[in-house]
Write a protein that holds these residues in place. Structure first.
Motif, PDB file in Angstrom:
ATOM      1  N   LYS A   1       0.819  -1.209   0.000  1.00  0.00           N
ATOM      2  CA  LYS A   1       0.000   0.000   0.000  1.00  0.00           C
ATOM      3  C   LYS A   1       0.853   1.260   0.000  1.00  0.00           C
ATOM      4  O   LYS A   1       0.446   2.284  -0.514  1.00  0.00           O
ATOM      5  N   CYS A   2       2.038   1.168   0.564  1.00  0.00           N
ATOM      6  CA  CYS A   2       2.910   2.326   0.642  1.00  0.00           C
ATOM      7  C   CYS A   2       3.419   2.734  -0.741  1.00  0.00           C
ATOM      8  O   CYS A   2       3.449   3.904  -1.074  1.00  0.00           O
ATOM      9  N   TYR A   3       3.808   1.772  -1.546  1.00  0.00           N
ATOM     10  CA  TYR A   3       4.387   2.079  -2.848  1.00  0.00           C
ATOM     11  C   TYR A   3       3.362   2.143  -3.972  1.00  0.00           C
ATOM     12  O   TYR A   3       3.697   2.514  -5.085  1.00  0.00           O
TER      13      TYR A   3
ATOM     14  N   GLY B   1      -2.612   7.915   2.155  1.00  0.00           N
ATOM     15  CA  GLY B   1      -2.696   9.260   2.706  1.00  0.00           C
ATOM     16  C   GLY B   1      -2.202  10.279   1.695  1.00  0.00           C
ATOM     17  O   GLY B   1      -1.619   9.944   0.659  1.00  0.00           O
ATOM     18  N   ILE B   2      -2.414  11.541   2.021  1.00  0.00           N
ATOM     19  CA  ILE B   2      -2.055  12.614   1.097  1.00  0.00           C
ATOM     20  C   ILE B   2      -0.542  12.679   0.882  1.00  0.00           C
ATOM     21  O   ILE B   2      -0.086  13.023  -0.209  1.00  0.00           O
ATOM     22  N   VAL B   3       0.242  12.307   1.887  1.00  0.00           N
ATOM     23  CA  VAL B   3       1.702  12.345   1.738  1.00  0.00           C
ATOM     24  C   VAL B   3       2.158  11.349   0.676  1.00  0.00           C
ATOM     25  O   VAL B   3       3.020  11.654  -0.156  1.00  0.00           O
ATOM     26  N   ARG B   4       1.565  10.155   0.668  1.00  0.00           N
ATOM     27  CA  ARG B   4       1.928   9.168  -0.349  1.00  0.00           C
ATOM     28  C   ARG B   4       1.483   9.621  -1.728  1.00  0.00           C
ATOM     29  O   ARG B   4       2.156   9.373  -2.722  1.00  0.00           O
ATOM     30  N   TRP B   5       0.319  10.267  -1.797  1.00  0.00           N
ATOM     31  CA  TRP B   5      -0.129  10.788  -3.088  1.00  0.00           C
ATOM     32  C   TRP B   5       0.823  11.863  -3.593  1.00  0.00           C
ATOM     33  O   TRP B   5       1.149  11.913  -4.777  1.00  0.00           O
ATOM     34  N   ILE B   6       1.244  12.738  -2.711  1.00  0.00           N
ATOM     35  CA  ILE B   6       2.148  13.817  -3.129  1.00  0.00           C
ATOM     36  C   ILE B   6       3.470  13.248  -3.621  1.00  0.00           C
ATOM     37  O   ILE B   6       4.040  13.744  -4.603  1.00  0.00           O
ATOM     38  N   ALA B   7       3.959  12.194  -2.982  1.00  0.00           N
ATOM     39  CA  ALA B   7       5.191  11.547  -3.461  1.00  0.00           C
ATOM     40  C   ALA B   7       4.992  11.002  -4.874  1.00  0.00           C
ATOM     41  O   ALA B   7       5.853  11.181  -5.750  1.00  0.00           O
ATOM     42  N   GLY B   8       3.864  10.361  -5.118  1.00  0.00           N
ATOM     43  CA  GLY B   8       3.559   9.874  -6.465  1.00  0.00           C
ATOM     44  C   GLY B   8       3.399  11.004  -7.460  1.00  0.00           C
ATOM     45  O   GLY B   8       3.840  10.912  -8.613  1.00  0.00           O
ATOM     46  N   ASP B   9       2.765  12.096  -7.023  1.00  0.00           N
ATOM     47  CA  ASP B   9       2.590  13.258  -7.905  1.00  0.00           C
ATOM     48  C   ASP B   9       3.919  13.876  -8.287  1.00  0.00           C
ATOM     49  O   ASP B   9       4.100  14.318  -9.424  1.00  0.00           O
TER      50      ASP B   9
ATOM     51  N   VAL C   1      -0.768  23.622 -12.861  1.00  0.00           N
ATOM     52  CA  VAL C   1      -2.173  23.266 -13.108  1.00  0.00           C
ATOM     53  C   VAL C   1      -2.351  21.758 -13.023  1.00  0.00           C
ATOM     54  O   VAL C   1      -3.331  21.264 -12.456  1.00  0.00           O
ATOM     55  N   CYS C   2      -1.415  21.006 -13.554  1.00  0.00           N
ATOM     56  CA  CYS C   2      -1.468  19.543 -13.498  1.00  0.00           C
ATOM     57  C   CYS C   2      -1.408  19.058 -12.053  1.00  0.00           C
ATOM     58  O   CYS C   2      -2.164  18.159 -11.655  1.00  0.00           O
ATOM     59  N   ALA C   3      -0.541  19.646 -11.238  1.00  0.00           N
ATOM     60  CA  ALA C   3      -0.420  19.246  -9.831  1.00  0.00           C
ATOM     61  C   ALA C   3      -1.705  19.533  -9.068  1.00  0.00           C
ATOM     62  O   ALA C   3      -2.177  18.690  -8.288  1.00  0.00           O
ATOM     63  N   VAL C   4      -2.302  20.683  -9.301  1.00  0.00           N
ATOM     64  CA  VAL C   4      -3.562  21.025  -8.630  1.00  0.00           C
ATOM     65  C   VAL C   4      -4.670  20.079  -9.069  1.00  0.00           C
ATOM     66  O   VAL C   4      -5.456  19.589  -8.247  1.00  0.00           O
ATOM     67  N   MET C   5      -4.725  19.783 -10.372  1.00  0.00           N
ATOM     68  CA  MET C   5      -5.747  18.863 -10.882  1.00  0.00           C
ATOM     69  C   MET C   5      -5.597  17.477 -10.256  1.00  0.00           C
ATOM     70  O   MET C   5      -6.580  16.856  -9.856  1.00  0.00           O
ATOM     71  N   LEU C   6      -4.365  16.994 -10.132  1.00  0.00           N
ATOM     72  CA  LEU C   6      -4.134  15.686  -9.523  1.00  0.00           C
ATOM     73  C   LEU C   6      -4.580  15.673  -8.065  1.00  0.00           C
ATOM     74  O   LEU C   6      -5.248  14.733  -7.616  1.00  0.00           O
ATOM     75  N   LEU C   7      -4.232  16.715  -7.315  1.00  0.00           N
ATOM     76  CA  LEU C   7      -4.633  16.769  -5.909  1.00  0.00           C
ATOM     77  C   LEU C   7      -6.146  16.843  -5.748  1.00  0.00           C
ATOM     78  O   LEU C   7      -6.715  16.217  -4.851  1.00  0.00           O
ATOM     79  N   VAL C   8      -6.811  17.594  -6.616  1.00  0.00           N
ATOM     80  CA  VAL C   8      -8.280  17.672  -6.559  1.00  0.00           C
ATOM     81  C   VAL C   8      -8.886  16.303  -6.853  1.00  0.00           C
ATOM     82  O   VAL C   8      -9.783  15.850  -6.120  1.00  0.00           O
ATOM     83  N   PHE C   9      -8.418  15.622  -7.895  1.00  0.00           N
ATOM     84  CA  PHE C   9      -8.915  14.277  -8.205  1.00  0.00           C
ATOM     85  C   PHE C   9      -8.682  13.323  -7.040  1.00  0.00           C
ATOM     86  O   PHE C   9      -9.536  12.511  -6.711  1.00  0.00           O
ATOM     87  N   GLN C  10      -7.511  13.411  -6.421  1.00  0.00           N
ATOM     88  CA  GLN C  10      -7.181  12.507  -5.326  1.00  0.00           C
ATOM     89  C   GLN C  10      -8.042  12.768  -4.095  1.00  0.00           C
ATOM     90  O   GLN C  10      -8.482  11.830  -3.420  1.00  0.00           O
ATOM     91  N   CYS C  11      -8.322  14.024  -3.797  1.00  0.00           N
ATOM     92  CA  CYS C  11      -9.202  14.349  -2.659  1.00  0.00           C
ATOM     93  C   CYS C  11     -10.626  13.895  -2.924  1.00  0.00           C
ATOM     94  O   CYS C  11     -11.289  13.357  -2.030  1.00  0.00           O
ATOM     95  N   ILE C  12     -11.106  14.099  -4.141  1.00  0.00           N
ATOM     96  CA  ILE C  12     -12.460  13.655  -4.491  1.00  0.00           C
ATOM     97  C   ILE C  12     -12.549  12.137  -4.417  1.00  0.00           C
ATOM     98  O   ILE C  12     -13.526  11.584  -3.893  1.00  0.00           O
ATOM     99  N   ALA C  13     -11.545  11.432  -4.930  1.00  0.00           N
ATOM    100  CA  ALA C  13     -11.548   9.964  -4.893  1.00  0.00           C
ATOM    101  C   ALA C  13     -11.502   9.453  -3.458  1.00  0.00           C
ATOM    102  O   ALA C  13     -12.223   8.518  -3.103  1.00  0.00           O
ATOM    103  N   ALA C  14     -10.680  10.066  -2.609  1.00  0.00           N
ATOM    104  CA  ALA C  14     -10.593   9.639  -1.211  1.00  0.00           C
ATOM    105  C   ALA C  14     -11.920   9.854  -0.496  1.00  0.00           C
ATOM    106  O   ALA C  14     -12.384   8.988   0.260  1.00  0.00           O
ATOM    107  N   ALA C  15     -12.555  10.993  -0.745  1.00  0.00           N
ATOM    108  CA  ALA C  15     -13.850  11.265  -0.119  1.00  0.00           C
ATOM    109  C   ALA C  15     -14.912  10.294  -0.623  1.00  0.00           C
ATOM    110  O   ALA C  15     -15.722   9.784   0.168  1.00  0.00           O
TER     111      ALA C  15
END
Length: 139
Positions: free
Chosen positions: A15-17, A70-78, A116-130
């Protein structure tokens, strides 16, 4: 000798990677596979934009469903994804002028596109997590 198993860490490494691997898979899919499979639609078209957003949403939703990172793992992937896009973006795929492998650079535009790409990815990730959390609570 007694071995204590930590029940909370089952599958922890997988899950971490997973977000980092998923973002690398997403880059390969969007910038290496799609432009070669569907050259008619690339550089800019509505179809290529739809392929970009749909593939992004599907991969992010799948990873959120499987691992709930978590958001930290998503940011690492981003960060990995944005670095790969910074290096090479398949000769202007999706209308982007990013990629230092290109001959012509517009550094201001490249910075704006990556932001713009980074913001779009974070928005998608927050929506998916919710969405995953809501679905699991309802279920």
């Amino acid at each position: 000798m007694m071995i204590i198993k930590n029940k909370n860490r089952t599958g922890g490494y997988r899950k971490c990677y997973l977000p980092c691997g998923a973002m690398m898979f997403l880059y390969i899919l969007q910038f290496l596979v799609f432009p070669r499979l569907f050259p008619v639609y690339f550089r800019t078209s509505n179809e290529s934009t739809a392929m970009y957003y749909i593939s992004t949403a599907v991969v992010i939703l799948a990873v959120s469903w499987i691992a709930e990172p978590g958001i930290v793992r998503w940011i690492a992937g981003d960060m990995i994804y944005l670095f790969l896009v910074f290096l090479y973006s398949s000769d202007g795929a999706y209308g982007w002028n990013t990629g230092i492998m290109r001959k012509v650079h517009d550094w201001k535009l490249m910075g704006l596109e990556l932001t713009v790409c980074a913001v779009m990815l974070l928005v998608f990730q927050c929506i998916a997590a919710a969405a995953v959390r809501i679905f699991r609570k309802v279920k």
